[in-house]
Design an enzyme around this catalytic site. Structure first.
Site, mmCIF file in Angstrom:
data_model
loop_
_atom_site.group_PDB
_atom_site.id
_atom_site.type_symbol
_atom_site.label_atom_id
_atom_site.label_comp_id
_atom_site.label_asym_id
_atom_site.label_seq_id
_atom_site.Cartn_x
_atom_site.Cartn_y
_atom_site.Cartn_z
ATOM 1 N N LYS A 118 0.815 -1.216 0.000
ATOM 2 C CA LYS A 118 0.000 0.000 0.000
ATOM 3 C C LYS A 118 0.848 1.266 0.000
ATOM 4 O O LYS A 118 0.489 2.268 -0.624
ATOM 5 C CB LYS A 118 -0.938 -0.005 1.208
ATOM 6 C CG LYS A 118 -2.044 -1.047 1.122
ATOM 7 C CD LYS A 118 -2.984 -0.959 2.313
ATOM 8 C CE LYS A 118 -4.128 -1.965 2.194
ATOM 9 N NZ LYS A 118 -5.069 -1.876 3.321
ATOM 10 N N LYS A 202 -6.402 -8.602 -7.821
ATOM 11 C CA LYS A 202 -7.583 -8.776 -6.992
ATOM 12 C C LYS A 202 -8.639 -7.737 -7.363
ATOM 13 O O LYS A 202 -8.310 -6.589 -7.688
ATOM 14 C CB LYS A 202 -7.202 -8.636 -5.519
ATOM 15 C CG LYS A 202 -8.308 -8.954 -4.541
ATOM 16 C CD LYS A 202 -7.818 -8.862 -3.106
ATOM 17 C CE LYS A 202 -8.947 -9.148 -2.127
ATOM 18 N NZ LYS A 202 -8.516 -9.014 -0.720
ATOM 19 N N LYS A 205 -11.928 -2.060 -4.814
ATOM 20 C CA LYS A 205 -12.799 -0.891 -4.758
ATOM 21 C C LYS A 205 -12.160 0.314 -5.444
ATOM 22 O O LYS A 205 -12.854 1.189 -5.951
ATOM 23 C CB LYS A 205 -13.072 -0.512 -3.298
ATOM 24 C CG LYS A 205 -13.729 -1.570 -2.441
ATOM 25 C CD LYS A 205 -13.810 -1.078 -1.001
ATOM 26 C CE LYS A 205 -14.402 -2.118 -0.064
ATOM 27 N NZ LYS A 205 -14.468 -1.657 1.327
#
Length: 339
Positions: A118, A202, A205
């Site tokens: 991240k 993956k 969102k």
């Protein structure tokens, strides 16, 4: 834990934009299944404290918190049987996280791969919360002395950290068995749902490409269109699961079909062996509409009545506090805090 219960489950979903099929199959659908298991007590949270590890718009955060709660309810999580609440409404989470911060070790957190993913090259500019949130995740679980946590492949490392922290606390403060070492509940064939346009990524969102995911707020028409546009390849459907090794997009669609239908991957492959995607995709779209349509409709109905959602969340917070505060008090006593 109620003496008639043998297992206490804790889990949560972040209130960030675009709840999607991966959230439903990998988490929310499983919440309902676990709720229905005899002897299981379920505590389900909207983890808004985790959401603010990256910048959030306050008004959107409030709206998205209701959206996650609406998804829980629409999927069939029953607030009379499970506890549904918002993380920031139960201060014991943050209090226990600080205590556990003083038990966890920097080296443990530095090994967390999700922070590296991240933060990327800007780790020094990331918030301390983004680095430290696995300790808060451990507190989320341990403040209820949860025994089981449903996890996807990308969360197993965090649960291992929670187990390490619990064991270290028990040893440091000479309270053997005080915190249970929570066990993972690994999901079924679509626990990790992948991007509809790139089977190696993956479903996310945050992906800017809306066609990469099926949102729980999509209309039925949009749902069908996205499945029909999902990336595949030039070969027919496989005749054996071993043929899926180098076909990630096809493997993803088959796993989605398996999860929605309750069949194994092997059974899905056998059913459609050798067929073209012009046969398989419409069948998958029909199955998705049948499975997700009622959830999407119920979710929209809940979102039209925010007062109902708020009342459920307030009641849930009261119940969660009643569980968490005695455990927090016992923890403070073990540490030696004056009271």
């Amino acid at each position: 834990m109620n003496e008639t219960m043998t297992k206490r489950v804790f889990s949560g979903v972040q209130p960030t934009a675009n709840l999607h099929l991966g959230n439903y199959l990998g988490a929310i659908k499983r919440f309902v299944e676990l709720q229905n298991e005899p002897g299981t007590e379920c505590i389900y949270c909207v983890v808004d404290l985790h959401a603010i590890t990256v910048p959030q718009d306050p008004e959107k955060l409030r709206a998205q918190t209701r959206e996650v709660a609406a998804a829980y309810l629409a999927a069939g999580v029953d607030p009379s049987r499970s506890i549904i609440f918002v993380q920031s409404n139960v201060s014991a989470h943050a209090e226990l996280a600080w205590i556990l911060n003083c038990v966890a070790r920097m080296g443990w957190l530095e090994r967390m791969t999700q922070f590296k993913d991240k933060a990327g090259k800007n780790a020094e500019r990331s918030s301390v919360g983004l680095f430290d949130y696995p300790v808060l995740m451990a507190a989320d679980i341990l403040v209820y002395k949860a025994t089981h946590v449903p996890v996807g492949e990308d969360q197993k490392q965090h649960l291992e950290l929670a187990r390490d922290i619990a064991a270290r606390f028990n040893t440091d403060f000479n309270v053997e068995g005080f915190f249970p070492l929570p066990d993972p509940i690994i999901g079924g064939p679509a626990a990790r749902v992948m991007n509809l346009q790139d089977g190696l990524k993956k479903m996310s969102k945050s992906d800017p490409a809306d066609n990469s995911r099926i949102n729980l707020t999509d209309s039925v028409d949009v749902l069908v269109r996205k499945i029909k546009k999902a990336k595949t390849d030039m070969l027919p459907m496989p005749s054996h699961v071993d043929e899926l090794h180098d076909r990630p997009e096809v493997d993803n669609l088959i796993r989605i079909y398996a999860a929605l239908s309750g069949l194994s991957k092997e059974a899905v492959v056998a059913e459609f062996a050798g067929a073209g995607f012009g046969v398989f995709k419409p069948k998958l779209a029909d199955l998705a509409v049948e499975s997700l349509g009622p959830v999407m409709t119920a979710m929209a109905r809940y979102l039209d009545d925010p007062a109902q959602i708020d009342a459920i969340l307030r009641t849930g917070a009261e119940r969660a506090n009643a569980c968490a505060q005695p455990i927090l008090a016992e923890t403070k006593k073990a540490v030696g805090f004056w009271s």
